[in-house]
Design an enzyme around this catalytic site. Structure first.
Site, short mmCIF file in Angstrom:
data_model
loop_
_atom_site.label_atom_id
_atom_site.label_comp_id
_atom_site.label_asym_id
_atom_site.label_seq_id
_atom_site.Cartn_x
_atom_site.Cartn_y
_atom_site.Cartn_z
N SER A 185 18.56 -2.68 20.05
CA SER A 185 18.50 -3.06 21.45
C SER A 185 17.14 -3.74 21.72
CB SER A 185 18.73 -1.84 22.35
OG SER A 185 19.07 -2.23 23.66
N ASP A 443 30.18 -5.41 22.20
CA ASP A 443 28.90 -5.04 22.81
C ASP A 443 28.48 -6.12 23.80
OD1 ASP A 443 26.39 -4.15 23.46
OD2 ASP A 443 25.49 -4.62 21.52
N HIS A 471 27.46 -1.18 20.65
CA HIS A 471 26.01 -1.32 20.68
C HIS A 471 25.32 -0.46 19.62
CE1 HIS A 471 22.43 -2.65 22.78
NE2 HIS A 471 22.00 -1.42 22.95
#
Length: 510
Positions: A185, A443, A471
């Protein structure tokens, strides 16, 4: 002439603003907690087998400059890190650096995960560095706006460079120790940017679900949520998306009709959402459940898309329910899973929480991350266009007003700040080598990452795309229930990292 129900609600709510994503933040925290639990289980398995890597983990703190780019500023802050020497082959084994993101880290990030599995295979030293101003690595002066001035990705990269020097001296490392960075991320973006800005320090970087392109209006997030809820490969359907839209429209209609008390009772709200701001909070909280379920699909965090769509299409009910009642059931399941006594929809409380500048609030990370979105990234998950499956009341204007309210950052300056970020790092067309970008097909954050190769002659592939995962799914240790595409992606990551290490070793010997 009376305006339409939807139009009236939109006009009313445009007069106010709300911070979005409280439940989504809780779901993210839950994902982190689940990862810790899996790490503990992994550690227990190793302990039973006679191998105890936890005995080799140490915690430390390095005092970093508050501002690496102003040597006249003597201020420092303590930055937490962890070291796991369990697998390291001294003195020339590689170094695997796990980069922390917008939240606290723990020793377990050096004990479990796909990067740890590879470290064991390659006999690597495992490091983890907490991001400045998150967790326990907080500016001791607190989180006042003036004290947040040194919170930025650029300063974070400088922290990583200083940490590299510190660890190299402490463990007597040399050019024979090949560094590979890992992150997911925002931390995945940092991993890619660290390689790009400091290629002499880190030989290769793995960047999972990395949003390397800053974007003010991130409307495509909810567009991908809708497409994922419609994706039959992962259990979605057109009927599911339609049911979601009908359910949110029904909640909006009930609020506009003055039935806030009944809505509060149905959804177990802590407050009756009479104020328009609280109504936005309620609608956002409901949307967050769907957003979080898509973002962490099949990771055991909440519901999978298949389970969620099963509820929204009445697959398991003997007596058909209307869309509103199905949404009520979804909220009931969320509350039973998270053990929340009621759903907090107070906008006033939310803003007060974001205004908390005390050190004890730092671990919540909400104020710090909002500051970074206002100063560097945007990432505002709006719902204004037809592709959004929820409602059309969370606008860019309603979200960016928080930047002015909390930090004195004008809305007009945001585009310029985001443009600088993309110019500085290269956005989703970076000219970097030995950076591996991994993304999942469902995602929403893939929209801001690198998903296509633009290779020059002789360059290697930089992209792994897993069409049916979510994710950062690749970052976990593999499980028997993993999709075949995810298992194949992990093997490809392992192959790429092995190749980097072999190439680096050959360069050292030559």
């Amino acid at each position: 002439m009376l305006c339409s129900l939807t139009h009236c609600l939109l006009l009313l709510l445009l007069l106010h603003f709300a911070d979005c994503g409280r439940i989504l933040r809780k779901i993210k925290d839950r994902a982190y907690t689940l990862q810790l639990e899996r790490a503990k289980q992994h550690l227990l398995t190793h302990t039973v087998s006679g191998h105890q890597p936890a005995q080799h983990v140490t915690e430390g703190k390095i005092h970093q400059p508050l501002d690496h780019f102003d040597r006249q500023n003597p201020g420092t802050f303590p930055q937490r890190f962890f070291v796991n020497e369990a697998y390291w082959q001294r003195p020339d084994g590689p170094v695997f650096l796990y980069i922390g993101g917008e939240g606290p880290i723990s020793e377990f990030v050096t004990l479990a995960g796909h990067h740890v599995d590879m470290a064991e295979e390659h006999r690597a030293l495992i490091l983890a560095l907490e991001h400045r101003f998150y967790g326990d690595s907080v500016n001791p002066d607190g989180l006042e706006t003036d004290n947040l001035a040194d919170l930025s990705s650029q300063q974070a990269l400088a922290d990583l460079a200083a940490f590299h020097q510190y660890i190299s001296q402490r463990f007597h490392l040399s050019h024979r120790n090949t560094w590979i960075s890992f992150g997911g991320s925002y931390a995945g973006a940092l991993s890619a940017w660290f390689r790009g800005k400091f290629p002499h320090l880190v030989y290769g970087a793995v960047a999972s679900s990395a949003p390397v392109r800053a974007k003010l209006d991130f409307s495509s997030y909810n567009k991908i949520v809708g497409l994922s809820l419609n994706n039959e490969v992962v259990g979605g359907s057109g009927k599911c998306v339609a049911g979601v839209g009908e359910a949110f429209a029904a909640v909006g209609a009930a609020l506009m009709a003055g039935n806030a008390s009944q809505v509060a009772m149905d959804f177990s709200c802590c407050q009756i959402p009479i104020d328009p701001n609280d109504q936005i909070e309620l609608m956002q909280n409901l949307a967050d459940i769907f957003m979080g379920s898509v973002q962490y699909n099949e990771e055991g965090v909440l519901m999978s898309i298949k389970e969620l769509c099963g509820m929204m299409t009445d697959q398991d009910n003997k007596e058909p329910l209307d869309p509103y009642s199905r949404l009520v059931k979804v909220m009931q399941l969320y509350r039973s899973t998270t053990k929340e006594p009621c759903l907090d929809v107070s906008h006033e409380w939310a803003v007060k929480s974001l205004m908390d500048t005390s050190l004890h609030s730092a671990r919540k990370a909400e104020r710090q991350w909002l500051y970074q979105t206002c100063t560097e990234f945007g990432f505002y998950e709006t719902c204004e266009d037809a592709s959004c499956p929820f409602y059309k009341t969370v606008t860019l204007q309603t979200q960016t007003k928080l930047c002015a309210l909390l930090f004195g950052i004008s809305q007009h300056s945001l585009l310029e700040r985001i443009a600088f970020t993309n110019t500085y790092y290269g956005a989703d067309h970076p000219h970097t080598h030995r950076v591996l970008y991994i993304n999942g097909g469902i995602d929403p954050w893939k929209e801001l990452s690198v998903v296509c190769n633009e290779l020059e002659e002789g360059e290697e592939e930089q992209v792994i795309f897993i069409r049916d995962t979510a994710h950062c799914a690749d970052m976990m240790t593999g499980g028997v229930a993993d999709r075949s595409s995810l298992r194949e992606a992990r093997r490809e990551i392992e192959t790429r990292v092995s190749k980097w290490l072999k190439t680096a070793a050959m360069m050292v010997r030559s």
